[in-house]
Design a protein around this motif. Structure first.
Motif, PDB file in Angstrom:
ATOM      1  N   MET A   1     107.236  25.112  28.698  1.00 13.23           N
ATOM      2  CA  MET A   1     108.038  25.514  27.546  1.00 13.23           C
ATOM      3  C   MET A   1     107.168  26.251  26.516  1.00 13.23           C
ATOM      4  SD  MET A   1     111.087  25.390  26.720  1.00 13.23           S
ATOM      5  CE  MET A   1     112.298  25.187  25.518  1.00 13.23           C
ATOM      6  N   ASN A   2     105.948  25.785  26.375  1.00  9.20           N
ATOM      7  CA  ASN A   2     105.015  26.425  25.445  1.00  9.20           C
ATOM      8  C   ASN A   2     104.732  27.869  25.856  1.00  9.20           C
ATOM      9  OD1 ASN A   2     103.954  25.664  23.041  1.00  9.20           O
ATOM     10  ND2 ASN A   2     102.174  24.604  23.868  1.00  9.20           N
ATOM     11  N   ALA A   3     104.529  28.087  27.151  1.00 14.06           N
ATOM     12  CA  ALA A   3     104.246  29.433  27.648  1.00 14.06           C
ATOM     13  C   ALA A   3     105.446  30.356  27.417  1.00 14.06           C
ATOM     14  CB  ALA A   3     103.902  29.374  29.134  1.00 14.06           C
ATOM     15  N   TYR A   4     106.642  29.853  27.579  1.00  7.62           N
ATOM     16  CA  TYR A   4     107.852  30.643  27.359  1.00  7.62           C
ATOM     17  C   TYR A   4     107.934  31.097  25.911  1.00  7.62           C
ATOM     18  CZ  TYR A   4     112.754  31.900  26.952  1.00  7.62           C
ATOM     19  OH  TYR A   4     113.921  32.561  26.697  1.00  7.62           O
ATOM     20  N   GLU A   5     107.674  30.175  24.975  1.00  6.72           N
ATOM     21  CA  GLU A   5     107.734  30.522  23.551  1.00  6.72           C
ATOM     22  C   GLU A   5     106.646  31.518  23.175  1.00  6.72           C
ATOM     23  OE1 GLU A   5     107.640  26.930  21.310  1.00  6.72           O
ATOM     24  OE2 GLU A   5     109.551  26.215  22.123  1.00  6.72           O
ATOM     25  N   ASN A   6     105.447  31.332  23.732  1.00  7.84           N
ATOM     26  CA  ASN A   6     104.355  32.263  23.426  1.00  7.84           C
ATOM     27  C   ASN A   6     104.643  33.651  23.978  1.00  7.84           C
ATOM     28  OD1 ASN A   6     102.839  30.414  22.027  1.00  7.84           O
ATOM     29  ND2 ASN A   6     101.661  29.769  23.811  1.00  7.84           N
ATOM     30  N   LYS A   8     107.594  34.950  24.389  1.00  7.98           N
ATOM     31  CA  LYS A   8     108.645  35.513  23.536  1.00  7.98           C
ATOM     32  C   LYS A   8     108.056  36.041  22.225  1.00  7.98           C
ATOM     33  CE  LYS A   8     113.133  34.417  21.572  1.00  7.98           C
ATOM     34  NZ  LYS A   8     114.156  33.393  21.369  1.00  7.98           N
TER      35      LYS A   8
END
Length: 105
Positions: A1-6, A8
């Motif tokens: 989830m962290n990688a997805y937000e970063n 974005k």
């Protein structure tokens, strides 16, 4: 989830950086412009210019379409407005000088 937000956040920052560096080009009727030649890719050459012209803007249509005419006004044709750029030059004086490189005594 962290990688997805970063990812974005990275895409948003990159898009903002790109949008800030785009210059707005405004054209008006009667302005001289140069036209990008995309047919050059068939006959590439290092020293050939990708721009032809100058042409004069006859009419500006919506959706970035521009009608150009030649300098004498004989030909009129429509092109995409993204393929033109302003022409700032004037008449260029071209002269040729002959230098003799013959053998000297």
């Amino acid at each position: 989830m962290n990688a997805y937000e970063n990812a974005k956040l990275y895409k948003e920052r990159t898009q903002n950086w790109h949008d800030d560096r785009i210059s707005n080009r405004t054209f008006f009727e009667g302005q001289q412009v140069l036209l990008f030649k995309d047919s050059l890719r068939l006959f590439p050459g290092k020293l050939k210019s990708h721009w032809s012209g100058p042409f004069r803007i006859k009419t500006i249509f919506p959706q970035c379409t521009v009608e150009l005419t030649t300098e004498n006004g004989s030909n009129a044709f429509k092109v995409n407005g993204q393929r033109i750029k302003p022409y700032y030059g004037g008449d260029v004086e071209r002269h040729m000088e002959i230098i003799d490189l013959g053998k000297q005594d």
